[in-house]
Write a protein that holds these residues in place. Structure first.
Motif, PDB file in Angstrom:
ATOM      1  N   ASP A 145       0.866  -1.183   0.000  1.00 19.94           N
ATOM      2  CA  ASP A 145       0.000   0.000   0.000  1.00 19.94           C
ATOM      3  C   ASP A 145       0.901   1.230   0.000  1.00 19.94           C
ATOM      4  O   ASP A 145       0.914   2.005   0.943  1.00 19.94           O
ATOM      5  CB  ASP A 145      -0.914  -0.012   1.224  1.00 19.94           C
ATOM      6  N   SER A 146       1.695   1.367  -1.050  1.00 16.12           N
ATOM      7  CA  SER A 146       2.650   2.467  -1.182  1.00 16.12           C
ATOM      8  C   SER A 146       2.565   3.066  -2.576  1.00 16.12           C
ATOM      9  O   SER A 146       3.447   2.863  -3.415  1.00 16.12           O
ATOM     10  CB  SER A 146       4.075   1.973  -0.894  1.00 16.12           C
ATOM     11  N   PRO A 147       1.465   3.776  -2.881  1.00 13.33           N
ATOM     12  CA  PRO A 147       1.333   4.360  -4.216  1.00 13.33           C
ATOM     13  C   PRO A 147       2.485   5.320  -4.512  1.00 13.33           C
ATOM     14  O   PRO A 147       2.951   6.033  -3.629  1.00 13.33           O
ATOM     15  CB  PRO A 147      -0.012   5.099  -4.144  1.00 13.33           C
ATOM     16  N   GLY A 148       2.907   5.300  -5.759  1.00  8.59           N
ATOM     17  CA  GLY A 148       4.026   6.143  -6.172  1.00  8.59           C
ATOM     18  C   GLY A 148       5.354   5.413  -6.164  1.00  8.59           C
ATOM     19  O   GLY A 148       6.346   5.923  -6.698  1.00  8.59           O
ATOM     20  N   THR A 149       5.391   4.229  -5.573  1.00  6.21           N
ATOM     21  CA  THR A 149       6.629   3.451  -5.537  1.00  6.21           C
ATOM     22  C   THR A 149       6.902   2.822  -6.895  1.00  6.21           C
ATOM     23  O   THR A 149       6.004   2.263  -7.513  1.00  6.21           O
ATOM     24  CB  THR A 149       6.543   2.359  -4.463  1.00  6.21           C
ATOM     25  N   LYS A 150       8.133   2.937  -7.367  1.00  4.41           N
ATOM     26  CA  LYS A 150       8.565   2.306  -8.610  1.00  4.41           C
ATOM     27  C   LYS A 150       9.582   1.220  -8.281  1.00  4.41           C
ATOM     28  O   LYS A 150      10.481   1.440  -7.458  1.00  4.41           O
ATOM     29  CB  LYS A 150       9.189   3.323  -9.568  1.00  4.41           C
ATOM     30  N   VAL A 151       9.444   0.061  -8.904  1.00  2.86           N
ATOM     31  CA  VAL A 151      10.342  -1.053  -8.607  1.00  2.86           C
ATOM     32  C   VAL A 151      10.880  -1.664  -9.890  1.00  2.86           C
ATOM     33  O   VAL A 151      10.271  -1.544 -10.963  1.00  2.86           O
ATOM     34  CB  VAL A 151       9.640  -2.147  -7.769  1.00  2.86           C
ATOM     35  N   GLU A 152      12.025  -2.300  -9.751  1.00  5.00           N
ATOM     36  CA  GLU A 152      12.604  -3.121 -10.806  1.00  5.00           C
ATOM     37  C   GLU A 152      12.785  -4.530 -10.258  1.00  5.00           C
ATOM     38  O   GLU A 152      13.088  -4.714  -9.079  1.00  5.00           O
ATOM     39  CB  GLU A 152      13.972  -2.575 -11.239  1.00  5.00           C
ATOM     40  N   ILE A 153      12.591  -5.523 -11.112  1.00  4.14           N
ATOM     41  CA  ILE A 153      12.907  -6.905 -10.766  1.00  4.14           C
ATOM     42  C   ILE A 153      14.256  -7.217 -11.399  1.00  4.14           C
ATOM     43  O   ILE A 153      14.430  -7.070 -12.616  1.00  4.14           O
ATOM     44  CB  ILE A 153      11.829  -7.878 -11.263  1.00  4.14           C
ATOM     45  N   ARG A 154      15.217  -7.617 -10.593  1.00  2.00           N
ATOM     46  CA  ARG A 154      16.572  -7.878 -11.072  1.00  2.00           C
ATOM     47  C   ARG A 154      16.964  -9.316 -10.757  1.00  2.00           C
ATOM     48  O   ARG A 154      16.647  -9.821  -9.673  1.00  2.00           O
ATOM     49  CB  ARG A 154      17.579  -6.922 -10.432  1.00  2.00           C
ATOM     50  N   SER A 155      17.647  -9.952 -11.678  1.00  2.00           N
ATOM     51  CA  SER A 155      18.211 -11.274 -11.429  1.00  2.00           C
ATOM     52  C   SER A 155      19.665 -11.107 -11.007  1.00  2.00           C
ATOM     53  O   SER A 155      20.327 -10.137 -11.391  1.00  2.00           O
ATOM     54  CB  SER A 155      18.108 -12.160 -12.675  1.00  2.00           C
ATOM     55  N   ALA A 156      20.159 -12.036 -10.201  1.00  2.00           N
ATOM     56  CA  ALA A 156      21.521 -11.944  -9.682  1.00  2.00           C
ATOM     57  C   ALA A 156      22.135 -13.332  -9.638  1.00  2.00           C
ATOM     58  O   ALA A 156      21.436 -14.355  -9.670  1.00  2.00           O
ATOM     59  CB  ALA A 156      21.524 -11.304  -8.304  1.00  2.00           C
ATOM     60  N   ASP A 157      23.472 -13.361  -9.530  1.00  2.00           N
ATOM     61  CA  ASP A 157      24.201 -14.627  -9.456  1.00  2.00           C
ATOM     62  C   ASP A 157      24.594 -14.994  -8.036  1.00  2.00           C
ATOM     63  O   ASP A 157      25.117 -16.084  -7.800  1.00  2.00           O
ATOM     64  CB  ASP A 157      25.466 -14.552 -10.327  1.00  2.00           C
ATOM     65  N   SER A 158      24.367 -14.064  -7.079  1.00  2.00           N
ATOM     66  CA  SER A 158      24.721 -14.333  -5.689  1.00  2.00           C
ATOM     67  C   SER A 158      23.757 -13.593  -4.780  1.00  2.00           C
ATOM     68  O   SER A 158      22.911 -12.814  -5.247  1.00  2.00           O
ATOM     69  CB  SER A 158      26.164 -13.903  -5.396  1.00  2.00           C
ATOM     70  N   LYS A 159      23.898 -13.807  -3.467  1.00  2.00           N
ATOM     71  CA  LYS A 159      22.966 -13.240  -2.503  1.00  2.00           C
ATOM     72  C   LYS A 159      23.238 -11.770  -2.240  1.00  2.00           C
ATOM     73  O   LYS A 159      22.348 -11.020  -1.867  1.00  2.00           O
ATOM     74  CB  LYS A 159      23.049 -14.036  -1.195  1.00  2.00           C
ATOM     75  N   ASN A 160      24.479 -11.332  -2.406  1.00  2.00           N
ATOM     76  CA  ASN A 160      24.827  -9.945  -2.115  1.00  2.00           C
ATOM     77  C   ASN A 160      25.736  -9.394  -3.212  1.00  2.00           C
ATOM     78  O   ASN A 160      26.904  -9.087  -2.973  1.00  2.00           O
ATOM     79  CB  ASN A 160      25.518  -9.849  -0.750  1.00  2.00           C
ATOM     80  N   PRO A 161      25.228  -9.263  -4.428  1.00  2.00           N
ATOM     81  CA  PRO A 161      26.077  -8.823  -5.542  1.00  2.00           C
ATOM     82  C   PRO A 161      26.183  -7.303  -5.591  1.00  2.00           C
ATOM     83  O   PRO A 161      25.434  -6.574  -4.927  1.00  2.00           O
ATOM     84  CB  PRO A 161      25.309  -9.348  -6.758  1.00  2.00           C
ATOM     85  N   LYS A 162      27.111  -6.811  -6.385  1.00  2.00           N
ATOM     86  CA  LYS A 162      27.134  -5.392  -6.696  1.00  2.00           C
ATOM     87  C   LYS A 162      25.976  -5.080  -7.643  1.00  2.00           C
ATOM     88  O   LYS A 162      25.550  -5.923  -8.427  1.00  2.00           O
ATOM     89  CB  LYS A 162      28.463  -5.015  -7.333  1.00  2.00           C
ATOM     90  N   LEU A 163      25.481  -3.846  -7.576  1.00  2.00           N
ATOM     91  CA  LEU A 163      24.297  -3.498  -8.359  1.00  2.00           C
ATOM     92  C   LEU A 163      24.556  -3.636  -9.860  1.00  2.00           C
ATOM     93  O   LEU A 163      23.687  -4.115 -10.597  1.00  2.00           O
ATOM     94  CB  LEU A 163      23.857  -2.069  -8.036  1.00  2.00           C
TER      95      LEU A 163
END
Length: 532
Positions: A457-475
């Motif tokens: 319930d956060s109107p105005g929020t924009k998100v991206e779905i990103r795939s990664a090769d590890s749990k804590n990768p660089k962006l």
């Protein structure tokens, strides 16, 4: 208590007093013969400010004195003292239970003579209770109690900052613990160069002190050990020193003290929000434990409490939205039923038999020949969607600093939309402070993801779905595979094409608007739907 605090001042502090302000000792009278010194409670060496309990000979009451010691012939020292006295005079108009009321401000020629070796005196009401240094001398304070203590002090800071005032509480010996368990600024008198940010950092340092018994800012008293630092020069998190400290409190203390980076907390309102969440969680935990013991719980299992119900704005919004949808659906069904009845009665009044169309057939409405091919579809077929796959774990992903509310990241995959994870409150929109913040989830095995359903319930929020090769990768090592805006309660984001990976990130690039004028986003539940 007073005698022991006087002894703990140390020979180093006493020698400094003799060098700058003569023989300040119990029994001496200052302030044009009005205030008799009783016991010393500390020295803020950054401003040569000596903190004393004294007796007002005229009004027959105890007061707190902040004595600014220095050479009246030193123009720079006199200028800095005047600035401190001016700020203390402004604070005399401020009233809050977390700050001792300033009663008087004495300067050279106005209550203070050059022969006293003083540049000024701030007189405040005396705060009953105990010394903060004594409180943490034996062992750290329990996390829940520490959160409540700092919460009361943070409320005073928030109120003062709204009025444009700096309190100057960045020294532990200026604070005292009242009999009701709240921290109070007992010796007002901010440094000449102190800022609003210094007050906020002081809240983090006080929380750090209560949790660990160590002081994390420069200029602390010798009686308190300094906080250890990492090889990078950052303060070691309290949880590293005391494992019992909750992650939320440990992160709050460090992020409030930090000067650099994009993950720092810079407002007292953000501190109050986190402390309120921790206090509510602790109250619920203690209540469950008390009932589990069974000694005082009623035999029928009924639980009585006098605590006021917590206002859950997000849950109320979701309830209102659900009621609205139900009402609209009911109206549509009733209207459809009415039309069917009207058609039924109209059909009965007419002659029975097939309807004959005497108009010439239209070439546009003619069916295509049997041997004609169907037109090709205008867009590729959408992949079939399988049942949702539950992630193994969820954590806050923030490659530019510590995470926002890391301890609540698991709420996004617990199956209950009512338990939420939220970002910190920011005064500026992303990406001014940081490029983004999000949740990273990991699965037991790689999944061929097709859609992500976000309950929020956060109107105005924009998100991206990103795939990664590890749990804590660089962006820059992650790949954007989908994006969307959060509108309404549930938002489904379809990936550009099914993507197979063991790690996915829901990355927030724009926060929603907060009713308080800041920016914040909240997520109740994440569902991950693979291609069927």
């Amino acid at each position: 208590m007073d005698t022991r605090r006087s002894e703990q001042a140390g020979e180093a502090s006493r020698s400094g007093i003799r060098a700058q302000g003569g023989s300040l000792a119990p029994g001496r009278v200052v302030g044009d013969g009005r205030y008799r010194l009783l016991a010393q409670f500390g020295v803020d060496e950054r401003a040569a400010a000596h903190l004393w309990r004294a007796r007002d000979g005229q009004l027959k009451r105890d007061v707190a004195l902040t004595l600014l010691v220095g050479d009246p012939a030193d123009p720079e020292a006199a200028r800095l003292a005047r600035r401190t006295l001016e700020r203390a005079a402004h604070a005399s108009k401020f009233g809050h239970g977390g700050v001792a009321r300033v009663l008087d401000v004495l300067s050279l020629g106005s209550g203070v003579t050059s022969s006293e070796g003083l540049l000024g005196v701030v007189v405040a009401e005396w705060t009953k209770g105990s010394d903060l240094v004594d409180l943490v001398a034996q062992r750290p304070v329990a996390p829940a109690a520490a959160a409540r203590m700092v919460q009361a002090l943070a409320e005073a800071v928030e109120h003062a900052h709204q009025n444009g005032l700096v309190l100057g509480l960045d020294h532990p010996q200026r604070l005292r613990l009242t009999p009701n368990g709240a921290l109070k600024l007992a010796f007002p008198g901010p440094l000449p160069e102190a800022t609003l940010r210094d007050d906020v950092k002081a809240l983090g340092a006080v929380l750090y002190l209560l949790l660990t018994g160590r002081w994390a800012l420069p200029g602390g008293p010798p009686a308190i050990p300094a906080a250890p630092l990492t090889p990078q020069g950052l303060v070691v998190p309290p949880r590293t020193l005391v494992p019992a400290v909750p992650p939320e409190l440990s992160s709050l203390a460090v992020r409030t003290i930090e000067d650099g980076g994009n993950g720092g907390i810079r407002t007292s309102s953000a501190i109050l929000r986190v402390l309120g969440q921790v206090a509510d969680e602790e109250e619920r935990t203690q209540l469950i434990k008390a009932v589990g013991e069974g000694d005082e719980a009623p035999a029928d299992g009924t639980l009585w409490t006098t605590k006021k119900p917590v206002k859950d704005v997000a849950r109320r919004r979701k309830l209102a939205f659900g009621v609205t949808v139900l009402v609209v659906a009911t109206v549509v069904i009733l209207a459809w039923g009415g039309l069917m009845l009207i058609n039924l009665f109209q059909g009965d009044s007419k002659a029975s038999g097939p309807t004959i169309n005497v108009a010439a057939p239209s070439s546009q409405g003619a069916p295509p020949p049997a041997n004609s091919a169907a037109p090709p579809p205008s867009s590729p077929a959408q992949p079939k969607i399988g049942a949702a796959v539950a992630p193994k774990s969820a954590g806050v992903y923030n490659p530019e600093g510590s995470g926002d509310n890391s301890g609540r990241a698991k709420n996004t995959i617990d199956g209950d939309p009512g338990t939420t994870w939220r970002t910190d409150q920011y005064q500026q929109q992303l990406p001014v402070l940081k490029s983004g913040v999000g949740i990273v989830v990991s699965f037991d095995n790689p999944v061929n993801l097709a859609q992500v359903k976000i309950t929020a319930d956060s109107p105005g929020t924009k998100v991206e779905i990103r795939s990664a090769d590890s749990k804590n990768p660089k962006l820059d090592a992650t790949k954007v595979v989908g994006s969307g805006d959060l509108n309404g309660t549930d938002t489904t984001i379809s990936l550009q094409q099914p993507t197979q990976s063991q790690y996915f990130i829901v990355w927030i690039t724009q926060l929603g608007d907060d009713s308080g004028g800041g920016f914040i986003s909240e997520i109740g539940e994440l569902s991950f739907l693979p291609a069927g």
